[in-house]
Design a protein around this motif. Structure first.
Motif, PDB file in Angstrom:
ATOM      1  N   ARG A  42      63.336  76.090   4.694  1.00  0.00           N
ATOM      2  CA  ARG A  42      64.352  76.965   5.687  1.00  0.00           C
ATOM      3  C   ARG A  42      65.328  75.908   6.368  1.00  0.00           C
ATOM      4  NH1 ARG A  42      64.262  82.615   6.467  1.00  0.00           N
ATOM      5  NH2 ARG A  42      65.975  83.283   7.655  1.00  0.00           N
ATOM      6  N   THR A  43      66.223  75.749   5.918  1.00  0.00           N
ATOM      7  CA  THR A  43      67.001  74.870   6.772  1.00  0.00           C
ATOM      8  C   THR A  43      67.824  75.580   7.984  1.00  0.00           C
ATOM      9  OG1 THR A  43      68.811  75.133   5.217  1.00  0.00           O
ATOM     10  CG2 THR A  43      67.586  73.289   4.906  1.00  0.00           C
ATOM     11  N   PRO A  44      68.208  74.782   8.943  1.00  0.00           N
ATOM     12  CA  PRO A  44      68.736  75.385  10.022  1.00  0.00           C
ATOM     13  C   PRO A  44      70.140  75.751   9.788  1.00  0.00           C
ATOM     14  CG  PRO A  44      68.551  73.081  10.300  1.00  0.00           C
ATOM     15  CD  PRO A  44      67.683  73.251   9.154  1.00  0.00           C
ATOM     16  N   LEU A  45      70.361  76.767  10.618  1.00  0.00           N
ATOM     17  CA  LEU A  45      71.874  77.223  10.997  1.00  0.00           C
ATOM     18  C   LEU A  45      72.353  76.848  12.199  1.00  0.00           C
ATOM     19  CD1 LEU A  45      74.245  78.624   9.463  1.00  0.00           C
ATOM     20  CD2 LEU A  45      73.547  80.896  10.672  1.00  0.00           C
ATOM     21  N   LEU A  46      73.073  75.890  12.479  1.00  0.00           N
ATOM     22  CA  LEU A  46      73.540  75.369  13.672  1.00  0.00           C
ATOM     23  C   LEU A  46      74.832  75.941  13.968  1.00  0.00           C
ATOM     24  CD1 LEU A  46      72.077  71.795  13.345  1.00  0.00           C
ATOM     25  CD2 LEU A  46      71.232  73.651  14.173  1.00  0.00           C
ATOM     26  N   ALA A  47      75.150  76.157  15.445  1.00  0.00           N
ATOM     27  CA  ALA A  47      76.302  76.543  15.928  1.00  0.00           C
ATOM     28  C   ALA A  47      76.879  75.408  16.927  1.00  0.00           C
ATOM     29  CB  ALA A  47      76.142  77.771  16.757  1.00  0.00           C
ATOM     30  N   PRO A  48      77.575  74.300  16.147  1.00  0.00           N
ATOM     31  CA  PRO A  48      78.143  73.074  17.049  1.00  0.00           C
ATOM     32  C   PRO A  48      79.357  73.738  17.652  1.00  0.00           C
ATOM     33  CG  PRO A  48      78.718  73.081  14.641  1.00  0.00           C
ATOM     34  CD  PRO A  48      77.833  74.179  14.813  1.00  0.00           C
ATOM     35  N   VAL A  72      69.521  67.955  -0.742  1.00  0.00           N
ATOM     36  CA  VAL A  72      70.424  68.703  -1.791  1.00  0.00           C
ATOM     37  C   VAL A  72      69.952  70.400  -2.015  1.00  0.00           C
ATOM     38  CG1 VAL A  72      69.701  67.988  -4.013  1.00  0.00           C
ATOM     39  CG2 VAL A  72      71.844  68.716  -3.632  1.00  0.00           C
ATOM     40  N   PHE A  73      71.031  71.204  -1.891  1.00  0.00           N
ATOM     41  CA  PHE A  73      70.460  72.507  -2.218  1.00  0.00           C
ATOM     42  C   PHE A  73      69.856  72.790  -3.610  1.00  0.00           C
ATOM     43  CE2 PHE A  73      74.553  72.518  -4.585  1.00  0.00           C
ATOM     44  CZ  PHE A  73      74.224  73.327  -5.418  1.00  0.00           C
ATOM     45  N   LYS A  74      70.178  71.947  -4.463  1.00  0.00           N
ATOM     46  CA  LYS A  74      69.568  72.257  -5.721  1.00  0.00           C
ATOM     47  C   LYS A  74      67.828  72.135  -5.918  1.00  0.00           C
ATOM     48  CE  LYS A  74      73.676  70.235  -8.202  1.00  0.00           C
ATOM     49  NZ  LYS A  74      73.943  71.659  -9.141  1.00  0.00           N
ATOM     50  N   THR A  75      67.477  71.930  -5.106  1.00  0.00           N
ATOM     51  CA  THR A  75      65.898  71.922  -5.146  1.00  0.00           C
ATOM     52  C   THR A  75      65.453  73.138  -5.125  1.00  0.00           C
ATOM     53  OG1 THR A  75      66.049  69.926  -3.728  1.00  0.00           O
ATOM     54  CG2 THR A  75      63.674  70.974  -3.861  1.00  0.00           C
ATOM     55  N   ALA A  79      80.265  80.800   8.409  1.00  0.00           N
ATOM     56  CA  ALA A  79      79.151  79.805   8.006  1.00  0.00           C
ATOM     57  C   ALA A  79      79.722  78.798   7.033  1.00  0.00           C
ATOM     58  CB  ALA A  79      77.950  80.434   7.757  1.00  0.00           C
ATOM     59  N   VAL A  80      79.677  77.475   7.437  1.00  0.00           N
ATOM     60  CA  VAL A  80      80.056  76.576   6.391  1.00  0.00           C
ATOM     61  C   VAL A  80      78.700  75.991   5.683  1.00  0.00           C
ATOM     62  CG1 VAL A  80      81.463  74.678   5.939  1.00  0.00           C
ATOM     63  CG2 VAL A  80      82.279  76.076   7.619  1.00  0.00           C
ATOM     64  N   VAL A  81      78.683  75.858   4.619  1.00  0.00           N
ATOM     65  CA  VAL A  81      77.471  75.292   3.763  1.00  0.00           C
ATOM     66  C   VAL A  81      77.675  73.807   3.688  1.00  0.00           C
ATOM     67  CG1 VAL A  81      75.978  75.408   1.879  1.00  0.00           C
ATOM     68  CG2 VAL A  81      76.743  77.375   2.609  1.00  0.00           C
ATOM     69  N   VAL A  82      76.901  72.907   4.357  1.00  0.00           N
ATOM     70  CA  VAL A  82      77.004  71.531   3.940  1.00  0.00           C
ATOM     71  C   VAL A  82      75.689  70.971   3.139  1.00  0.00           C
ATOM     72  CG1 VAL A  82      77.058  69.336   5.067  1.00  0.00           C
ATOM     73  CG2 VAL A  82      77.798  71.227   6.450  1.00  0.00           C
ATOM     74  N   LEU A 109      76.981  75.989  10.761  1.00  0.00           N
ATOM     75  CA  LEU A 109      76.980  74.832   9.829  1.00  0.00           C
ATOM     76  C   LEU A 109      75.655  75.251   9.210  1.00  0.00           C
ATOM     77  CD1 LEU A 109      78.370  71.236  11.287  1.00  0.00           C
ATOM     78  CD2 LEU A 109      79.434  73.260   9.837  1.00  0.00           C
ATOM     79  N   LYS A 110      75.351  75.467   8.028  1.00  0.00           N
ATOM     80  CA  LYS A 110      74.193  75.732   7.145  1.00  0.00           C
ATOM     81  C   LYS A 110      73.848  74.283   6.696  1.00  0.00           C
ATOM     82  CE  LYS A 110      70.537  77.766   5.181  1.00  0.00           C
ATOM     83  NZ  LYS A 110      69.308  77.879   6.047  1.00  0.00           N
ATOM     84  N   CYS A 111      72.949  73.854   7.315  1.00  0.00           N
ATOM     85  CA  CYS A 111      72.171  72.303   7.072  1.00  0.00           C
ATOM     86  C   CYS A 111      71.435  72.162   6.117  1.00  0.00           C
ATOM     87  CB  CYS A 111      71.625  72.066   8.569  1.00  0.00           C
ATOM     88  SG  CYS A 111      72.733  71.781   9.804  1.00  0.00           S
ATOM     89  N   GLU A 112      72.044  72.374   4.868  1.00  0.00           N
ATOM     90  CA  GLU A 112      71.131  72.418   3.861  1.00  0.00           C
ATOM     91  C   GLU A 112      71.099  70.983   3.202  1.00  0.00           C
ATOM     92  OE1 GLU A 112      68.839  74.212   0.482  1.00  0.00           O
ATOM     93  OE2 GLU A 112      69.538  74.742   2.557  1.00  0.00           O
TER      94      GLU A 112
END
Length: 308
Positions: A21-27, A45-48, A294-297, A35-38
Motif C-alpha cells: 500500500r504505497t504512501p500518498l504524500l503531500a509535499p 511499478v504499478f503493474k504489479t 492527487a498525481v500518480v507517479v 503525490l501517490k508514490c506508486e
C-alpha cells in the motif's frame, strides 16, 4: 468490454497482502497537491497490482497449465508478471521489443522469467506472444487491456480516496490505458480524472476525437512505458462512461517534470511516470482554486545516472 468499481474492490481483496500500500504524500498541501508514490511498489511499478490479480484469478479458474503465463511488454508489465509468477510458483515467458531498456530486461530475467526479444515495438512483441500462447498452451496475459489487469491498477484510486477523502481530482498517465481504465472505474461518479499523454503517443486523445480506437505512431522519451500503438478497449469504454479531462504534454515537458521530481522530491521517476506530473508543472492542466489533486507517479524503472 468494461470494468466496474466492484471489479476493483474484488481485486483489492484478492491481492491484499501481496502488494504494497504505497504512501500518498503531500509535499505541497498548501497548493492542494498530493503525490501517490506508486513508484515504491514491488518492481518499482504499478503493474504489479494487476499482475497478481490476473495470475491469482487465472489460478482460481483453473486456466493455468504447466506452460504458465506469457506476456508481451515494453518492460514494466514483464517485470511485474515475472515477479508475481516467481512469488506464485508459475512459469513466465516475456516477449519484449528490441528497444526495451536493458535495465528492465535484466531484472525480468533475475525474477526467473524467460525473455524473448523480437520486433521493433510492443505491437510486434504482442503478436509473437499470441503465437507462443497458441503453440505452447501458456495463458496469455495482456500488458494493459484485460479486466483483471485494469482492476488491479484501479486499487490505486481506492487507496488515494481512503487516505485523503477530500481529493477532487486524480491525474494519471496514459499509454495503452490499463491504469487509466482501472482508476476511472474506481473514481466514476466520485472524483474527476485527468488523463495525460505524450503529444507523440496520443492514443486516448485521438480515440476520443475519432470516437473509436485508432493507431498512432510510437516515439518519444516515454515510448518504452507508454508506447502502445492504440488505446485498449477497456480504456475506450471508460471514457465513454465518463469523459476524462484529456491533456497532452511535450517530450521537453516530460523531461523537465522528471528532473523536477528528482530535484525537489528526490523521486527517481521514469519518463512515463513523470508524464502525469508534467501536466501540472507545465500548466497544461491548471487546477481551480481550492481543487485538491492527487498525481500518480506510477513507476521508477529508470537509469538514475541520467538524473542530475
Amino acid at each position: 468490454m468494461s470494468i466496474t468499481r466492484e471489479d476493483v474492490l474484488a481485486a483489492a481483496r484478492r491481492i491484499e497482502g501481496r502488494i504494497r500500500r504505497t504512501p500518498l504524500l503531500a509535499p505541497a498541501p498548501q497548493d492542494g497537491m498530493w503525490l501517490k508514490c506508486e513508484f515504491l511498489q514491488h518492481c518499482g511499478v504499478f503493474k504489479t497490482r494487476g499482475a497478481f490479480n490476473r495470475q491469482l484469478a487465472a489460478s482460481e479458474t483453473g486456466e493455468l497449465g504447466a506452460a504458465g503465463i506469457v506476456v508481451a511488454s515494453g518492460g514494466n508489465a514483464g517485470l511485474a508478471h515475472a515477479y508475481a509468477a516467481g512469488r506464485l510458483g508459475i512459469r513466465a515467458t516475456v516477449f519484449v521489443p528490441q528497444a526495451a531498456p536493458e535495465v528492465k530486461v535484466a531484472r525480468i530475467r533475475r525474477y526467473g522469467a524467460e525473455v524473448v526479444r523480437g520486433g521493433a515495438e510492443y505491437a510486434e512483441a504482442y503478436e509473437a506472444a499470441v503465437a507462443f500462447a497458441d503453440s505452447s498452451g501458456a495463458s496469455l496475459v495482456h500488458a494493459y487491456d484485460q479486466a483483471e489487469i485494469a482492476a488491479g491498477a484501479g486499487t490505486i484510486a481506492e487507496e488515494i480516496m481512503e487516505d485523503e477523502p477530500s481529493i477532487d481530482t486524480i491525474v494519471v498517465a496514459v499509454g495503452g490505458g490499463g491504469l487509466y481504465a482501472g482508476i476511472a472505474a474506481s473514481a466514476l461518479g466520485r472524483v474527476r480524472v485527468v488523463a495525460v499523454e505524450p503529444e507523440r503517443i496520443p492514443t486516448l486523445h485521438n480515440a476520443m476525437a475519432a470516437d473509436q480506437p485508432v493507431d498512432v505512431s510510437v516515439s518519444g522519451v516515454a515510448a518504452d512505458s507508454l508506447g502502445a500503438r492504440r488505446i485498449g478497449g477497456l480504456a475506450f469504454a471508460a471514457q465513454k462512461a465518463e469523459k476524462p479531462i484529456s491533456v497532452l504534454v511535450t517530450d521537453d515537458e516530460i523531461v523537465q517534470a522528471r528532473q523536477e521530481l528528482w530535484t525537489e522530491y528526490r523521486i527517481a521517476s521514469e519518463f512515463g511516470a513523470a508524464t502525469a506530473y508534467a501536466a501540472l508543472l507545465s500548466g497544461r492542466y491548471a487546477p481551480a482554486a481550492g481543487e485538491r489533486v492527487a498525481v500518480v507517479v506510477c513507476g521508477a524503472n529508470t537509469d538514475p545516472t541520467t538524473l542530475s
